[in-house]
Write an enzyme that holds these catalytic residues in place. Structure first.
Site, PDB file in Angstrom:
ATOM      1  N   GLU A   1       2.472  -3.866   5.502  1.00  0.00           N
ATOM      2  CA  GLU A   1       1.477  -3.533   4.479  1.00  0.00           C
ATOM      3  C   GLU A   1       1.805  -4.229   3.156  1.00  0.00           C
ATOM      4  O   GLU A   1       1.356  -3.824   2.096  1.00  0.00           O
ATOM      5  CB  GLU A   1       1.387  -2.007   4.300  1.00  0.00           C
ATOM      6  CG  GLU A   1       2.559  -1.357   3.586  1.00  0.00           C
ATOM      7  CD  GLU A   1       3.716  -0.954   4.503  1.00  0.00           C
ATOM      8  OE1 GLU A   1       3.877  -1.577   5.572  1.00  0.00           O
ATOM      9  OE2 GLU A   1       4.459  -0.029   4.131  1.00  0.00           O
TER      10      GLU A   1
ATOM     11  N   ILE B   1       0.865  -1.183   0.000  1.00  0.00           N
ATOM     12  CA  ILE B   1       0.000   0.000   0.000  1.00  0.00           C
ATOM     13  C   ILE B   1       0.906   1.239   0.000  1.00  0.00           C
ATOM     14  O   ILE B   1       1.812   1.346   0.837  1.00  0.00           O
ATOM     15  CB  ILE B   1      -0.913  -0.012   1.248  1.00  0.00           C
ATOM     16  CG1 ILE B   1      -1.746  -1.313   1.253  1.00  0.00           C
ATOM     17  CG2 ILE B   1      -1.820   1.220   1.289  1.00  0.00           C
ATOM     18  CD1 ILE B   1      -2.472  -1.585   2.543  1.00  0.00           C
TER      19      ILE B   1
ATOM     20  N   ASP C   1      -5.175  -0.382  10.265  1.00  0.00           N
ATOM     21  CA  ASP C   1      -5.528  -1.814  10.294  1.00  0.00           C
ATOM     22  C   ASP C   1      -6.775  -2.078   9.449  1.00  0.00           C
ATOM     23  O   ASP C   1      -6.845  -3.067   8.713  1.00  0.00           O
ATOM     24  CB  ASP C   1      -5.774  -2.276  11.739  1.00  0.00           C
ATOM     25  CG  ASP C   1      -4.460  -2.479  12.493  1.00  0.00           C
ATOM     26  OD1 ASP C   1      -3.386  -2.365  11.853  1.00  0.00           O
ATOM     27  OD2 ASP C   1      -4.507  -2.758  13.711  1.00  0.00           O
TER      28      ASP C   1
END
Ligand SMILES: [Mg+2]
Length: 411
Positions: free
Chosen positions: A335, A293, A309
């Site tokens: 991530e 991400i 989260d």
């Protein structure tokens, strides 16, 4: 004899008073308790109240003869286990066979010999006692126990009959043609192999599934003891459903990432290994994607770790909904995710990545902020191991990051 003569009741049914007196004397002399009836109807009346240990039944009687009386006794669930010995002047084989067909255990020809009569009575009382003893021992076992010839059930305890929802063994054998109709072996076994299998001394333990009438499946560990000369197996079935469920939930725990519920790295490595070892897939059509991400640290800093989260969870489940059943998605760490595309060449793989990337970019994971992913993809090369495979995909991801993020690069 194991059971006490003093506690043994014998019902004598005969329409000739002299016969009753003779028989009664012989039996009473050795200590048996005697009940008498002078015809079949009277005998059935007595049997409604008293359950003797054995019945001596005259064949020739007016109204209800011995054959019919025996038939009715054997039809009664409550009385059918009482041994019946016919007393008969008839010695024609067909008459004798008829008696056995009706369920008699023996016959004694009149006029009888006292010692022979006593010997036969004793034998059948012992047999009945041993059968009751066996049944009691079987019922005493909490686990399910049954005896089978590999096809039909010969004897079974209460636990087993209760599970199968059957009154008795005959009931079970009427309901199920074959014991396999109830048992589902984990290993696929053909019905014809069962008798062979049930007598295999080398593989004594099997895991079986059995279905209750309510459709619920239970798992049992089945252990067999073979009596080869009798061609009979004794099976004991221990309910291990709870244990198995615990085991599979532990296995699940060990293979699933707790936060995102996709596979963890350990499971991914194992699945990758399985795919290569089992040749489930052509290595030429295996692609590995590593994606992460973009600016995830900023998301955490701006919206807090809980929101961060949430983004991880939602992206994982969103992408999982976009890929094929055969593709394997894993949280690699932080991530970063890996995606194994099974059955795709690199061109198709890039298309899949681009489609996912655009869908993520357009999906409102956070209000007023676009969440994007960068993706690196590579395809499997001969002699690749997981490290070299991952390293190449990682390089592609690095390139995607360096060249502006929210893009797919191949290597
Ligand atoms: Mg008679």
């Amino acid at each position: 004899m194991l059971s006490k003569i003093q506690n043994t009741f014998i019902l004598i049914v005969d329409d000739t008073p002299k016969n009753i007196q003779l028989l009664g004397t012989v039996l009473k002399n050795v200590g048996y308790k005697i009940i008498v009836a002078s015809n079949g109807i009277q005998a059935l009346g007595i049997l409604e109240k008293i359950k003797p240990d054995l019945i001596l039944l005259d064949v020739m009687m007016p109204d209800l003869d011995g054959y019919e009386t025996c038939k009715r006794i054997k039809e009664s669930e409550k009385l059918k286990n009482i041994p019946v010995i016919f007393l008969t002047a008839k010695t024609q084989p067909e008459d004798i066979v008829k008696g056995f067909d009706l369920g008699a255990v023996d016959y004694i020809v009149k006029p009888f010999n006292s010692s022979e009569l006593l010997a036969r009575v004793k034998t059948h009382l012992e047999l009945k006692f041993n059968q009751e003893l066996l049944q009691t021992l079987l019922n005493f076992q909490r686990d399910m126990v049954l005896m089978t010839d590999g096809e039909k059930v010969i004897a079974a305890n209460y636990s087993f009959l209760k599970f199968a929802n059957c009154k008795n063994v005959e009931d079970f054998n009427l309901k199920y043609d074959h014991i396999m109709d109830l048992l589902e072996f984990e290993v696929k076994v053909e019905k014809n192999d069962v008798s062979k299998l049930l007598r295999l001394p080398k593989e004594e333990e099997f895991k079986v599934k059995m279905k209750r009438d309510n459709g619920e499946y239970l798992i049992f560990r089945i252990k067999q003891n073979v009596i080869p000369e009798k061609e009979v197996s004794i099976l004991s079935l221990v309910d291990i459903t709870q244990l198995e469920n615990q085991k599979s939930s532990l296995e699940e725990k060990a293979s699933i990432d707790e936060l995102t519920k996709v596979y963890n790295r350990t499971k991914f490595q194992q699945l990758f290994k399985n795919i290569l070892e089992e040749n489930q897939v052509n290595p030429k059509s295996l692609c590995l994607v590593i994606f992460d991400i973009d600016h995830f640290k900023k998301i955490n800093d701006t919206y807090g770790h809980n929101k961060g989260d949430d983004v991880l969870v939602n992206i994982a489940s969103f992408i999982k909904s976009q890929i094929r059943m055969s593709d394997i998605l894993c949280r690699w760490g932080g991530e970063e995710f890996t995606l194994l595309l099974v059955g795709s060449n690199i061109e198709d793989g890039v298309k899949i990545c681009e489609k996912i990337r655009v869908q993520v970019q357009n999906h409102p994971f956070i209000q007023d902020r676009q969440v994007t992913v960068s993706m690196g993809i590579t395809h499997y090369l001969p002699n690749d191991n997981l490290e070299t495979f991952v390293a190449r995909a990682d390089n592609a991801l690095y390139l995607a990051k360096r060249t502006g993020r929210n893009r797919t690069e191949r290597n």
